[in-house]
Design a protein around this motif. Sequence first.
Motif, PDB file in Angstrom:
ATOM      1  N   ILE A 105       0.680  -1.302  -0.097  1.00  0.00           N
ATOM      2  CA  ILE A 105       0.037  -0.071  -0.164  1.00  0.00           C
ATOM      3  C   ILE A 105       1.177   1.316  -0.088  1.00  0.00           C
ATOM      4  CG2 ILE A 105      -1.528   1.350   1.675  1.00  0.00           C
ATOM      5  CD1 ILE A 105      -2.490  -1.365   2.370  1.00  0.00           C
ATOM      6  N   ASN A 106       0.601   1.988  -1.310  1.00  0.00           N
ATOM      7  CA  ASN A 106       1.879   3.089  -0.953  1.00  0.00           C
ATOM      8  C   ASN A 106       1.060   4.723  -1.114  1.00  0.00           C
ATOM      9  OD1 ASN A 106       3.885   1.688  -1.530  1.00  0.00           O
ATOM     10  ND2 ASN A 106       3.129   0.908  -3.268  1.00  0.00           N
ATOM     11  N   VAL A 107       0.875   5.312  -1.183  1.00  0.00           N
ATOM     12  CA  VAL A 107       0.280   7.037  -1.661  1.00  0.00           C
ATOM     13  C   VAL A 107       0.697   7.340  -2.531  1.00  0.00           C
ATOM     14  CG1 VAL A 107      -0.256   9.070  -0.774  1.00  0.00           C
ATOM     15  CG2 VAL A 107      -0.227   6.823   0.944  1.00  0.00           C
ATOM     16  N   ILE A 108       0.257   8.108  -3.507  1.00  0.00           N
ATOM     17  CA  ILE A 108       0.688   8.220  -4.998  1.00  0.00           C
ATOM     18  C   ILE A 108      -0.224   9.299  -5.483  1.00  0.00           C
ATOM     19  CG2 ILE A 108       1.070   6.379  -6.116  1.00  0.00           C
ATOM     20  CD1 ILE A 108      -0.864   6.618  -7.583  1.00  0.00           C
ATOM     21  N   GLU A 109       0.316  10.664  -5.598  1.00  0.00           N
ATOM     22  CA  GLU A 109      -0.008  12.143  -5.677  1.00  0.00           C
ATOM     23  C   GLU A 109      -0.695  11.875  -7.235  1.00  0.00           C
ATOM     24  OE1 GLU A 109      -0.154  15.661  -4.019  1.00  0.00           O
ATOM     25  OE2 GLU A 109       1.558  14.784  -3.413  1.00  0.00           O
ATOM     26  N   ILE A 110      -1.819  13.149  -7.463  1.00  0.00           N
ATOM     27  CA  ILE A 110      -2.361  12.682  -8.984  1.00  0.00           C
ATOM     28  C   ILE A 110      -2.986  14.154  -8.981  1.00  0.00           C
ATOM     29  CG2 ILE A 110      -3.915  12.439 -11.354  1.00  0.00           C
ATOM     30  CD1 ILE A 110      -3.441   9.181  -9.868  1.00  0.00           C
ATOM     31  N   GLU A 111      -2.430  15.119 -10.007  1.00  0.00           N
ATOM     32  CA  GLU A 111      -3.095  16.634  -9.955  1.00  0.00           C
ATOM     33  C   GLU A 111      -4.720  15.995 -10.484  1.00  0.00           C
ATOM     34  OE1 GLU A 111      -1.199  19.273 -12.228  1.00  0.00           O
ATOM     35  OE2 GLU A 111       1.359  17.751 -11.793  1.00  0.00           O
ATOM     36  N   ASP A 112      -5.240  16.706  -9.665  1.00  0.00           N
ATOM     37  CA  ASP A 112      -7.036  16.893 -10.065  1.00  0.00           C
ATOM     38  C   ASP A 112      -7.180  17.565 -11.312  1.00  0.00           C
ATOM     39  OD1 ASP A 112      -6.690  16.137  -7.192  1.00  0.00           O
ATOM     40  OD2 ASP A 112      -8.003  18.290  -6.832  1.00  0.00           O
ATOM     41  N   ALA A 113      -6.294  17.912 -11.937  1.00  0.00           N
ATOM     42  CA  ALA A 113      -6.568  18.508 -13.659  1.00  0.00           C
ATOM     43  C   ALA A 113      -6.238  17.119 -14.491  1.00  0.00           C
ATOM     44  CB  ALA A 113      -5.960  19.665 -13.935  1.00  0.00           C
ATOM     45  N   LYS A 114      -5.851  15.948 -14.025  1.00  0.00           N
ATOM     46  CA  LYS A 114      -5.030  15.219 -14.841  1.00  0.00           C
ATOM     47  C   LYS A 114      -7.174  13.944 -15.286  1.00  0.00           C
ATOM     48  CE  LYS A 114      -1.357  16.777 -15.191  1.00  0.00           C
ATOM     49  NZ  LYS A 114      -0.591  17.440 -16.219  1.00  0.00           N
ATOM     50  N   ILE A 115      -7.562  14.270 -13.805  1.00  0.00           N
ATOM     51  CA  ILE A 115      -8.885  13.441 -13.204  1.00  0.00           C
ATOM     52  C   ILE A 115     -10.330  13.664 -15.235  1.00  0.00           C
ATOM     53  CG2 ILE A 115     -10.436  13.008 -11.914  1.00  0.00           C
ATOM     54  CD1 ILE A 115      -7.330  11.715 -11.163  1.00  0.00           C
ATOM     55  N   ASN A 116     -10.426  13.257 -15.329  1.00  0.00           N
ATOM     56  CA  ASN A 116     -10.950  12.936 -16.278  1.00  0.00           C
ATOM     57  C   ASN A 116     -11.050  13.761 -17.662  1.00  0.00           C
ATOM     58  OD1 ASN A 116     -13.356  12.502 -15.317  1.00  0.00           O
ATOM     59  ND2 ASN A 116     -13.881  13.306 -13.814  1.00  0.00           N
ATOM     60  N   ALA A 117      -9.724  13.424 -18.121  1.00  0.00           N
ATOM     61  CA  ALA A 117      -8.802  14.949 -19.278  1.00  0.00           C
ATOM     62  C   ALA A 117      -8.111  13.878 -19.805  1.00  0.00           C
ATOM     63  CB  ALA A 117      -8.164  16.131 -18.073  1.00  0.00           C
ATOM     64  N   GLY A 118      -8.719  12.415 -19.866  1.00  0.00           N
ATOM     65  CA  GLY A 118      -7.960  11.842 -20.958  1.00  0.00           C
ATOM     66  C   GLY A 118      -6.536  11.291 -20.792  1.00  0.00           C
ATOM     67  N   TYR A 119      -6.225  11.737 -18.963  1.00  0.00           N
ATOM     68  CA  TYR A 119      -4.933  10.610 -18.627  1.00  0.00           C
ATOM     69  C   TYR A 119      -4.940   9.352 -18.004  1.00  0.00           C
ATOM     70  CZ  TYR A 119      -2.595  15.587 -18.682  1.00  0.00           C
ATOM     71  OH  TYR A 119      -1.731  16.476 -19.400  1.00  0.00           O
ATOM     72  N   SER A 120      -4.071   8.269 -18.329  1.00  0.00           N
ATOM     73  CA  SER A 120      -4.322   6.983 -17.461  1.00  0.00           C
ATOM     74  C   SER A 120      -2.983   7.312 -17.011  1.00  0.00           C
ATOM     75  CB  SER A 120      -3.969   6.400 -18.742  1.00  0.00           C
ATOM     76  OG  SER A 120      -5.073   6.573 -19.973  1.00  0.00           O
ATOM     77  N   ILE A 121      -3.436   5.518 -16.462  1.00  0.00           N
ATOM     78  CA  ILE A 121      -2.168   5.818 -14.916  1.00  0.00           C
ATOM     79  C   ILE A 121      -1.726   3.934 -15.214  1.00  0.00           C
ATOM     80  CG2 ILE A 121      -4.187   5.134 -13.666  1.00  0.00           C
ATOM     81  CD1 ILE A 121      -2.324   5.873 -10.562  1.00  0.00           C
ATOM     82  N   ARG A 122      -0.491   3.872 -15.641  1.00  0.00           N
ATOM     83  CA  ARG A 122       0.011   2.508 -15.698  1.00  0.00           C
ATOM     84  C   ARG A 122       1.583   1.766 -14.768  1.00  0.00           C
ATOM     85  NH1 ARG A 122       3.692   2.504 -20.819  1.00  0.00           N
ATOM     86  NH2 ARG A 122       1.545   2.932 -22.091  1.00  0.00           N
ATOM     87  N   PHE A 123       0.609   0.863 -14.631  1.00  0.00           N
ATOM     88  CA  PHE A 123       1.511   0.045 -13.631  1.00  0.00           C
ATOM     89  C   PHE A 123       2.162  -1.610 -14.571  1.00  0.00           C
ATOM     90  CE2 PHE A 123      -2.170   1.397 -11.476  1.00  0.00           C
ATOM     91  CZ  PHE A 123      -2.083   1.885  -9.940  1.00  0.00           C
ATOM     92  N   GLU A 124       3.546  -1.110 -14.398  1.00  0.00           N
ATOM     93  CA  GLU A 124       4.520  -2.091 -15.335  1.00  0.00           C
ATOM     94  C   GLU A 124       4.901  -2.647 -14.295  1.00  0.00           C
ATOM     95  OE1 GLU A 124       6.781  -0.242 -19.133  1.00  0.00           O
ATOM     96  OE2 GLU A 124       5.748   1.570 -17.891  1.00  0.00           O
ATOM     97  N   SER A 125       5.158  -4.187 -14.746  1.00  0.00           N
ATOM     98  CA  SER A 125       6.545  -4.745 -13.882  1.00  0.00           C
ATOM     99  C   SER A 125       7.196  -5.698 -14.558  1.00  0.00           C
ATOM    100  CB  SER A 125       5.174  -6.529 -12.884  1.00  0.00           C
ATOM    101  OG  SER A 125       4.269  -6.497 -13.729  1.00  0.00           O
TER     102      SER A 125
END
Length: 164
Positions: A105-125
């Motif tokens: 469990i980690n804490v990440i920070e995402i700018e609010d302007a990136k939500i609902n704006a076409g951005y994605s989050i990717r997890f590579e392993s």
Amino acid sequence: MKKFSIIKTFSALALVIFTLYSFKPVSPATKYKCMVQMTNYTGEGAYVVISLINPNGEYEKTLYVQGDDSEWYNDITSWWKFYGKKRNNIDAITGATVAGGQRSINVIEIEDAKINAGYSIRFESSVEDQEYYEQDVQFELTSESVKSKVEGKGFIRYVRMIPN
């Protein structure tokens, strides 16, 4: 005396202008608890990179790295092409690898302007002497997805995001 006063006034004005333009505006951001549950694989601990992907499908920012031995970063091939060129300091956003069947469990920070704006989050392993999954988990950042559980395709069983 007037000449000194004009120089002093000009210097003060230049300092104010420089100060105003040297600070970047701070965008409001939200912190999210991000739980990564791994599958029951055998072998070394997995390196997991969490990245912000822009609407054009390109890396914009590294949000978190599980695995703090930089010797193995180049095994996360796609991310390395982005990070390896810049080599930004990521010490503050790194942690230990996570083994098969475990969760982190980690804490990440995402700018609010990136939500609902076409951005994605990717997890590579990636796991030493095993496979690399470029898009083990990837989803568009929406108001709903940042509160959801998303299944993985490789070493990650699922990811669950919770606004903090």
